[in-house]
Design a protein around this motif. Structure first.
Motif, PDB file in Angstrom:
ATOM      1  N   GLY A   1       5.579  -0.886   8.433  1.00 48.65           N
ATOM      2  CA  GLY A   1       6.156  -1.468   7.233  1.00 48.65           C
ATOM      3  C   GLY A   1       6.490  -2.931   7.365  1.00 48.65           C
TER       4      GLY A   1
ATOM      5  N   SER B   1       4.035  -3.400   3.229  1.00 48.45           N
ATOM      6  CA  SER B   1       4.236  -4.637   3.989  1.00 48.45           C
ATOM      7  C   SER B   1       3.420  -5.755   3.358  1.00 48.45           C
ATOM      8  CB  SER B   1       3.820  -4.454   5.453  1.00 48.45           C
ATOM      9  OG  SER B   1       2.470  -4.048   5.534  1.00 48.45           O
TER      10      SER B   1
ATOM     11  N   ASN C   1       8.661   3.351   6.978  1.00 46.95           N
ATOM     12  CA  ASN C   1       7.511   2.878   6.202  1.00 46.95           C
ATOM     13  C   ASN C   1       7.050   3.930   5.199  1.00 46.95           C
ATOM     14  OD1 ASN C   1       5.413   1.104   5.448  1.00 46.95           O
ATOM     15  ND2 ASN C   1       4.003   2.035   6.893  1.00 46.95           N
TER      16      ASN C   1
END
Length: 615
Positions: A371, A461, A454
């Motif tokens: 992430g 991201s 994540n």
């Protein structure tokens, strides 16, 4: 002078043109500014901000410098100031780094999309050549439809050509999506230069022009501009690897996984041998064992003990087991200081050589799965120095989601240099098996928690955008200066808290409260973690400072397996008071509480599970 929104107090002669210098950070704008203005330079504070604007005369016209920015927008004071100065410009001198065209041309194309007359100074042509990069300047000029002057500013090459062509600046070729949507606001009375920023949903510009429903084209325009820049770079840039310098070739090898990963492993092994073996064992063995324990502790105990009984209240605080003048001084000077100096020396070498940002690029794909993006490696590595400083550095990450994930991982699985100093001293004598086990456990936890966050947190991201400075031999004076500065900052932060923790533990011990806490914590420390009851002291001290907690384990007689359990648990334990305060400052209250209590829960869960397996 006045911009379209905020006045800047600059006396501009009648009919004088405003020539504005624009460029990314560290592209050499200051050299051009000094060459154009000579000694006639002034500085004005931009109203409503702490940002200073430099300006001076060039003939009858005014040269105005702007803060280095990657784009014209309103995300911070520097960008707002640059935006308003650029909007007021008659001519823009855009300084571009030839080595980083794919980065710098995004700003160039945005300036062109604003409809401003532009001339481009293509700087650092020598660095591009050293790196085996050739730029077709004529073709670049045709693609952008603006004058391009190749320069090596620090050697005064190209400066005279820039001066000769400054007034030949012209409007370039905007991208198609801007050209198409420009017509919507063309006859609205809005300043033509501001139309692009309205199309890009700039809240400040929209508000001052009465636009309540922005067109929502920012992402699309940014995407199309990036595609256009990539097309231009592919058309005008060619790489001649054989002609590149050794440092350029080495820099490229550092970015490729096949060669970069082994180079990174070699670097980390060298770092361990220097810090973990030589400093932690040889140097610390002398400073702590010979000097502090062998000479200082007996001396100070005898001197103070002759005046104040050691078993008295004041005596226990000053020269007791956890005394201010005994344990605090011995650990800070004898144990922590040599290791902190060693760590910051190594980190400064990585920074000054230009290798640190290359590590970011190398690990970008891996961190994306957690992430984050490669830029997060900077706070992670800084976290090995100081979690407090690293938490502040998470500001460089692009989204709130990334900042939360990075802060959680920093607070949980990254030991700071002070804590790492004690951990290294304790685990190094146990041999490679325990060292590797400790590292693998932490990496596994780091990856597992990052992967879970994540998956659970909404969003993705962001892409990595980072400067890659030229790889060079570090300057010793810079490295020494950085090491001294960071070590001084560590001492200023650590010593007061270490002393406060020492006093607190001494009081708890003297009053008997420490024994009560030990008994209450016994089911957790002796039953679940299978450690001596005295280990409770370490976790209590860990609330003050992580390294203070690790230091509390240092004097305990632990088996190798107990040492591994204790070190894993204390590493995962809560951040120190200073870091906790910064976490609550940087993150929301809810996020901060999740990070803090999450660290406590996971520390004992994982530590206890490990104890049940190996003890």
């Amino acid at each position: 002078m006045s911009s379209c929104c905020t006045p800047i107090k600059i006396n501009i002669p009648e009919n004088a043109k405003k020539i504005v210098l624009v460029g990314n950070p560290n592209v050499g704008k200051s050299v051009f500014f000094n060459a154009l203005t000579g000694m006639y330079v002034d500085v004005s504070n931009f109203p409503g901000t702490t940002v200073d604007i430099s300006y001076g005369m060039y003939g009858n016209d005014v040269i105005i410098d702007t803060p280095g920015v990657y784009g014209v927008s309103s995300f911070n004071d520097e960008e707002k100031v640059a935006r308003d100065v650029i909007l007021s410009a008659d001519i823009i001198l855009n300084v571009v780094d030839a080595l980083h065209l794919e980065r710098d041309l995004f700003l160039t194309q945005q300036l062109i999309d604003m409809g401003k007359p532009i001339i481009v100074a293509l700087n650092q042509m020598d660095e591009a050549k050293k790196n085996g990069i050739s730029v077709d300047v004529q073709k670049l000029s045709q693609e952008l439809n603006v004058p391009i002057i190749p320069c090596i500013a620090i050697k005064n090459i190209g400066i005279s050509e820039v001066k000769k062509n400054l007034y030949n600046a012209r409007k370039g070729n905007p991208i198609e999506i801007v050209r198409e949507n420009y017509r919507t606001y063309e006859n609205s009375g809005i300043d033509p230069s501001e139309i692009l920023l309205i199309l890009e949903d700039d809240e400040n510009v929209c508000a001052r022009n009465g636009i309540t429903n922005p067109p929502g084209l920012r992402e699309k325009i940014y995407s199309e501009r990036r595609k256009r820049v990539d097309q231009i770079v592919n058309a005008v840039v060619s790489e001649q690897y054989a002609q590149a310098s050794f440092s350029a070739k080495l820099g490229k090898l550092m970015l490729k996984p096949v060669t970069g990963v082994p180079l990174l492993i070699i670097t980390l092994v060298i770092m361990y041998e220097v810090i973990g073996v030589f400093v932690a064992q040889t140097v610390v063995g002398f400073t702590e064992g010979t000097v502090m324990d062998g000479l200082y502790r007996p001396f100070i105990t005898k001197v103070i003990g002759s005046i104040i009984p050691q078993k008295s209240f004041l005596g226990s605080i000053l020269i007791g087991e956890f005394g201010l003048l005994t344990m605090t001084v011995v650990y800070v000077i004898g144990l922590l200081l040599p290791l902190v100096i060693g760590f910051y020396l190594f980190l400064s070498l990585l920074e000054d050589s230009g290798y640190l940002p290359r590590i970011a690029v190398l690990v970008d794909r891996v961190l994306t799965k957690l992430g984050l993006n490669g830029k997060a490696i900077i706070p992670i590595i800084l976290g090995l120095g100081c979690i407090t400083m690293a938490t502040i550095t998470t500001r460089i990450l692009n989204s709130r989601r990334e900042r939360f994930i990075a802060t959680m991982l920093l607070g949980l699985a990254i030991p700071c240099s002070a804590q790492l100093a004690v951990i290294t001293t304790m685990i190094a004598p146990l041999g490679p098996l325990y060292i590797i086990s400790y590292v693998i456990i932490l990496i596994a936890i780091f990856v597992a928690i990052g992967t879970i966050l994540n998956k659970v947190l909404p969003g993705e991201s962001t892409d990595l955008l980072i400067d890659l400075p030229t790889l060079k031999v570090p300057r010793i004076d810079n490295v020494v200066k950085k090491t001294i500065t960071k070590t001084k900052m560590f001492l200023e932060d650590a010593v007061p808290l270490f002393a406060a923790g020492s006093v607190g533990i001494s009081i708890l011990q003297y009053t008997g409260v420490l024994n009560i806490i030990q008994k209450l914590a016994a089911p957790l420390t002796t039953g679940w973690l299978k450690l001596p009851k005295e280990a409770a002291n370490a976790f209590i001290m860990g609330f003050v400072r992580r390294d203070f907690g690790a230091a509390g384990l240092y004097s305990l007689k632990l088996s190798p397996n107990q040492t591994l359990v204790a070190l894993v648990t204390i590493t995962l334990f809560v951040p120190c008071i200073a870091a906790t305060m910064i976490i609550f400052k940087e993150r929301s209250k809810a996020e901060s509480l999740i990070i803090w209590f999450g660290s406590v829960f996971l520390a004992f869960l994982i530590g206890g599970t490990l104890a049940q397996i190996i003890l």
